[in-house]
Write a protein that holds these residues in place. Structure first.
Motif, PDB file in Angstrom:
ATOM      1  N   THR A 150       1.434   5.455   6.447  1.00 38.80           N
ATOM      2  CA  THR A 150       0.346   4.575   5.742  1.00 38.80           C
ATOM      3  C   THR A 150       0.496   3.161   6.395  1.00 38.80           C
ATOM      4  O   THR A 150      -0.549   2.427   6.547  1.00 38.80           O
ATOM      5  N   ILE A 151       1.589   2.507   6.697  1.00 41.08           N
ATOM      6  CA  ILE A 151       1.834   1.181   7.234  1.00 41.08           C
ATOM      7  C   ILE A 151       0.982   1.106   8.548  1.00 41.08           C
ATOM      8  O   ILE A 151       0.309   0.212   8.722  1.00 41.08           O
ATOM      9  N   GLN A 152       1.253   2.137   9.421  1.00 36.90           N
ATOM     10  CA  GLN A 152       0.610   2.065  10.892  1.00 36.90           C
ATOM     11  C   GLN A 152      -0.943   2.397  10.695  1.00 36.90           C
ATOM     12  O   GLN A 152      -1.579   1.461  11.447  1.00 36.90           O
ATOM     13  N   ASN A 153      -1.437   3.201   9.908  1.00 38.15           N
ATOM     14  CA  ASN A 153      -2.825   3.387   9.577  1.00 38.15           C
ATOM     15  C   ASN A 153      -3.480   2.195   9.262  1.00 38.15           C
ATOM     16  O   ASN A 153      -4.224   1.479   9.940  1.00 38.15           O
ATOM     17  N   TYR A 154      -2.825   1.266   8.576  1.00 32.74           N
ATOM     18  CA  TYR A 154      -3.198  -0.119   8.377  1.00 32.74           C
ATOM     19  C   TYR A 154      -2.953  -1.215   9.384  1.00 32.74           C
ATOM     20  O   TYR A 154      -4.193  -1.836   9.583  1.00 32.74           O
ATOM     21  N   ILE A 155      -2.008  -1.189  10.063  1.00 32.73           N
ATOM     22  CA  ILE A 155      -1.759  -2.237  10.881  1.00 32.73           C
ATOM     23  C   ILE A 155      -2.807  -1.996  12.254  1.00 32.73           C
ATOM     24  O   ILE A 155      -2.941  -2.909  12.850  1.00 32.73           O
ATOM     25  N   ASP A 156      -2.728  -0.771  12.517  1.00 32.17           N
ATOM     26  CA  ASP A 156      -3.585  -0.535  13.508  1.00 32.17           C
ATOM     27  C   ASP A 156      -5.149  -1.046  13.320  1.00 32.17           C
ATOM     28  O   ASP A 156      -5.888  -1.114  14.214  1.00 32.17           O
ATOM     29  N   SER A 157      -5.704  -1.306  12.261  1.00 32.36           N
ATOM     30  CA  SER A 157      -6.874  -2.089  11.758  1.00 32.36           C
ATOM     31  C   SER A 157      -6.756  -3.334  11.902  1.00 32.36           C
ATOM     32  O   SER A 157      -8.041  -4.143  11.524  1.00 32.36           O
ATOM     33  N   THR A 158      -5.654  -4.110  12.208  1.00 32.50           N
ATOM     34  CA  THR A 158      -5.398  -5.650  12.349  1.00 32.50           C
ATOM     35  C   THR A 158      -5.042  -5.791  13.820  1.00 32.50           C
ATOM     36  O   THR A 158      -4.784  -4.899  14.561  1.00 32.50           O
ATOM     37  N   PRO A 159      -4.996  -7.086  14.187  1.00 31.33           N
ATOM     38  CA  PRO A 159      -4.639  -7.279  15.396  1.00 31.33           C
ATOM     39  C   PRO A 159      -2.920  -7.314  15.644  1.00 31.33           C
ATOM     40  O   PRO A 159      -2.527  -7.614  16.701  1.00 31.33           O
TER      41      PRO A 159
ATOM     42  N   ILE B  38       0.803  -1.195   0.068  1.00 31.60           N
ATOM     43  CA  ILE B  38      -0.078  -0.078   0.072  1.00 31.60           C
ATOM     44  C   ILE B  38       0.986   1.289  -0.036  1.00 31.60           C
ATOM     45  O   ILE B  38       0.387   2.531  -0.090  1.00 31.60           O
ATOM     46  N   THR B  39       2.079   1.283   0.359  1.00 25.31           N
ATOM     47  CA  THR B  39       3.184   2.268   0.245  1.00 25.31           C
ATOM     48  C   THR B  39       3.262   2.902  -1.030  1.00 25.31           C
ATOM     49  O   THR B  39       3.756   3.831  -1.242  1.00 25.31           O
ATOM     50  N   PHE B  40       3.333   1.855  -2.003  1.00 25.96           N
ATOM     51  CA  PHE B  40       3.707   2.029  -3.582  1.00 25.96           C
ATOM     52  C   PHE B  40       2.895   3.311  -4.134  1.00 25.96           C
ATOM     53  O   PHE B  40       3.357   3.816  -4.886  1.00 25.96           O
ATOM     54  N   LYS B  41       1.700   3.301  -3.903  1.00 28.44           N
ATOM     55  CA  LYS B  41       0.685   4.288  -4.258  1.00 28.44           C
ATOM     56  C   LYS B  41       0.907   5.609  -3.479  1.00 28.44           C
ATOM     57  O   LYS B  41       0.451   6.580  -4.121  1.00 28.44           O
TER      58      LYS B  41
END
Ligand code: MF3
Ligand code: CO
Ligand code: CO
Length: 263
Positions: free
Chosen positions: A152-161, A135-138
């Motif tokens: 970008t990475i943390q916004n996504y990982i925060d939505s996972t466990p 998702i960072t490539f965009k």
């Protein structure tokens, strides 16, 4: 500042080096099966890089690292040293991290391999680590602060466990294995460094199933999760272009674009 911006000639060499590293990943895939030792995998990669690619394994001897690849199994976070007593078994998740030096230029990539068949948690963790990179490539284009990657990475990982390891970061790469800019994989406020055309760096998020905390083993290399849970990582070497980025270590078959136009 000291961030090396690569010229056309250097970019050409980085493309060649990147292709070699990605070819190693494709080549090794069929050997990642139950019963193979991590030392055997390392030897196969070493011989392929040296004798087929006429290149140099970037990890071998780097700050004294004893092997040609880093192989990190299950609860190993990164910098696993391939060993003859480490036998892969069904269900293991394995990161193989390959760096190649060709015509004096480094490239660096890693991916997860699943040994045989594994469980849902392992698959979800590997998927999340891969997605957190993709998702960072965009988002990459000249003029944008590099902290967009960590955000970008943390916004996504925060939505996972899952959790993000903070101790290791992406890095500029070229004639040096590791150089500026250093790129955090978690949310940060540093807007001082901007992407620039010709910049080349890695993005290599490490994602843990449990706590983000890690420790270093007595060999002074192997990094493991403190809670013994699983860890996964994907890495690519990326070039900033005039309107986006190019994935220098993209593998054939890999379901991403070679070039992203983000303007
Ligand atoms: N390939 C690792 C990285 O992604 C670095 C490994 S350094 C070594 O930056 F010495 F362990 F090989
Ligand atoms: Co790297
Ligand atoms: Co690497």
């Amino acid at each position: 500042m000291n961030i090396y911006i690569k010229n056309t000639k250097e970019i050409k060499k980085m493309r060649i080096s990147g292709n070699l590293a990605s070819n190693v990943m494709n080549m090794i895939s069929k050997y990642v099966i139950p019963g193979t030792t991590t030392e055997q995998l390392d030897n196969i990669c070493h011989d392929y890089i040296v004798y087929e690619q006429n290149a140099i394994p970037g990890c071998l001897g780097y700050h004294g690292f004893p092997k040609s690849t880093c192989i990190s199994v299950n609860n190993t976070v990164c910098h696993g040293i391939p060993r003859k007593d480490q036998i892969l078994k069904n269900g293991d998740i394995v990161n193989i991290d390959v760096a190649v030096i060709k015509n004096k230029y480094y490239s660096d990539t890693s991916k997860m391999f699943i040994v045989g068949e594994t469980n849902t948690l392992s698959k979800q963790l590997c998927h999340a680590a891969k997605k957190s990179l993709y998702i960072t490539f965009k988002k990459i284009k000249p003029g944008i602060p590099v902290n967009i990657i960590g955000n970008t990475i943390q916004n996504y990982i925060d939505s996972t466990p899952f959790s993000i390891v903070k101790e290791y970061c992406g890095h500029g790469i070229g004639k040096n294995f590791h150089e500026k800019p250093y790129i955090l994989h978690y949310k940060n406020q540093d807007t001082t460094i901007l992407f620039k055309k010709g910049m080349i760096f890695t993005i290599e998020p490490i994602i843990n199933a449990g706590t983000c905390e890690v420790f270093c083993m007595n060999d002074n290399w192997t990094i493991c999760t403190k809670d013994d849970q699983l860890s996964a990582q994907y890495e690519h070497t990326v070039l900033v272009t005039k309107n986006g980025c190019e994935i220098l270590t993209k593998r054939t078959q890999e379901k991403i674009h070679k070039k992203y136009i983000n303007i």
